[in-house]
Design a protein around this motif. Structure first.
Motif, PDB file in Angstrom:
ATOM      1  N   LEU A  52       0.696  -1.200  -0.112  1.00 42.34           N
ATOM      2  CA  LEU A  52      -0.181   0.218  -0.217  1.00 42.34           C
ATOM      3  C   LEU A  52       0.829   1.143   0.080  1.00 42.34           C
ATOM      4  N   ALA A  53       2.392   1.240   0.600  1.00 41.19           N
ATOM      5  CA  ALA A  53       3.164   2.408   0.287  1.00 41.19           C
ATOM      6  C   ALA A  53       4.055   2.470  -0.595  1.00 41.19           C
ATOM      7  N   SER A  54       3.581   1.463  -1.905  1.00 38.33           N
ATOM      8  CA  SER A  54       4.477   1.224  -2.544  1.00 38.33           C
ATOM      9  C   SER A  54       4.331   2.111  -4.360  1.00 38.33           C
ATOM     10  N   HIS A  55       4.825   1.975  -4.802  1.00 40.22           N
ATOM     11  CA  HIS A  55       3.939   2.937  -6.160  1.00 40.22           C
ATOM     12  C   HIS A  55       3.022   2.292  -7.191  1.00 40.22           C
ATOM     13  N   ILE A  56       2.362   1.170  -6.591  1.00 44.25           N
ATOM     14  CA  ILE A  56       1.550   0.376  -7.310  1.00 44.25           C
ATOM     15  C   ILE A  56       0.227   1.222  -6.545  1.00 44.25           C
ATOM     16  N   ALA A  57       0.041   1.883  -5.589  1.00 50.76           N
ATOM     17  CA  ALA A  57      -0.716   2.729  -4.976  1.00 50.76           C
ATOM     18  C   ALA A  57      -0.798   3.909  -5.640  1.00 50.76           C
TER      19      ALA A  57
END
Length: 256
Positions: A52-57
């Motif tokens: 959730l903190a990564s670039h996917i979000a």
């Protein structure tokens, strides 16, 4: 409005944010992937906090840079307040990328097997208000005879599917390359960043939706900016990149 009131809680607030609403610049800044926040009704979508903190979000650092540019240019900034995991506002509703069930190496359980009703609810609650607000802003300017230059701001991860990306700032465009051409010419001699055209993505990857919807039909000068997110991971980096991009825009628009 009724659908939105059922979709969002009071704690969620509005799906769209407008900052520096009275900004006088011809530049209109848009940040589609500004936030990693999820509406309360979706919990964590079955994802870890790391995911959730990564670039996917979201696009880390993109909103911070957009805000600095907004202040320097005195430009209106419109940004999405919720994660692209729920709806990617830089994609049309018919695109599989609008509501992904897999992003890079991450499976997104809460997006699997979405019904047409759920897809429609997300589109109505997130995509339509976001693009509606951009459309309203442009229409208001046109009614006053005020020009608009549409600039969207994004960030990208330095490693994607295990592959290192050497480009540091991408200047992206669709069929209308007028502003991109000027910015690339202005950046040609810089030693500060590796700047490239339509990298690490291009129109063929479906990333220019906002430009296609709002700028191309009206003949507005436009550009999409991609920044490698390791360069804007802290306030110092964000400030340096924002100053660089603001300078490029000012030089490129000086005689327009």
């Amino acid at each position: 409005m009724l659908v939105q009131s059922e979709f969002f809680t009071k704690a969620d607030g509005d799906p769209v944010a407008v900052e520096n609403a009275d900004g006088r610049s011809e530049v209109l800044l848009v940040c589609e992937h500004a936030s990693s926040r999820l509406p309360e009704r979706y919990g964590d979508l079955g994802l870890s906090q790391e995911a959730l903190a990564s670039h996917i979000a979201w696009d880390p650092g993109a909103l911070a840079v957009s805000r600095l540019m907004s202040r320097s240019l005195d430009a209106v900034l419109i940004h999405q307040r919720f994660s692209r995991l729920i709806y990617d506002c830089n994609r049309p509703p018919e695109s599989p990328a609008a509501m992904r069930d897999v992003s890079e190496v991450f499976r997104i359980p809460g997006n699997e097997n979405l019904t047409e009703a759920e897809r429609s609810l997300r589109t109505t609650s997130l995509y339509l208000p976001f693009h509606g607000r951009i459309r309203e802003e442009i229409a208001e300017r046109q009614a006053r005879g005020r020009p608009t230059v549409l600039v969207t701001v994004h960030s990208f991860t330095p490693v994607y599917f295990g592959k290192l990306r050497e480009v540091e700032i991408g200047i992206l465009h669709e069929k209308d390359s007028r502003l991109a051409d000027r910015m690339l010419a202005a950046a040609a001699d810089t030693r500060l960043y590796h700047v490239a055209r339509n990298e690490p993505y291009g129109p063929a990857d479906g990333v220019t939706h906002t430009l296609e919807v709002h700028a191309l039909p009206a003949g507005l000068l436009n550009v999409m900016i991609e920044i490698r997110n390791d360069l804007i991971a802290d306030e110092t980096g964000q400030g340096v990149v924002a100053d660089f991009l603001t300078g490029l825009l000012r030089e490129s628009l000086a005689d327009v």
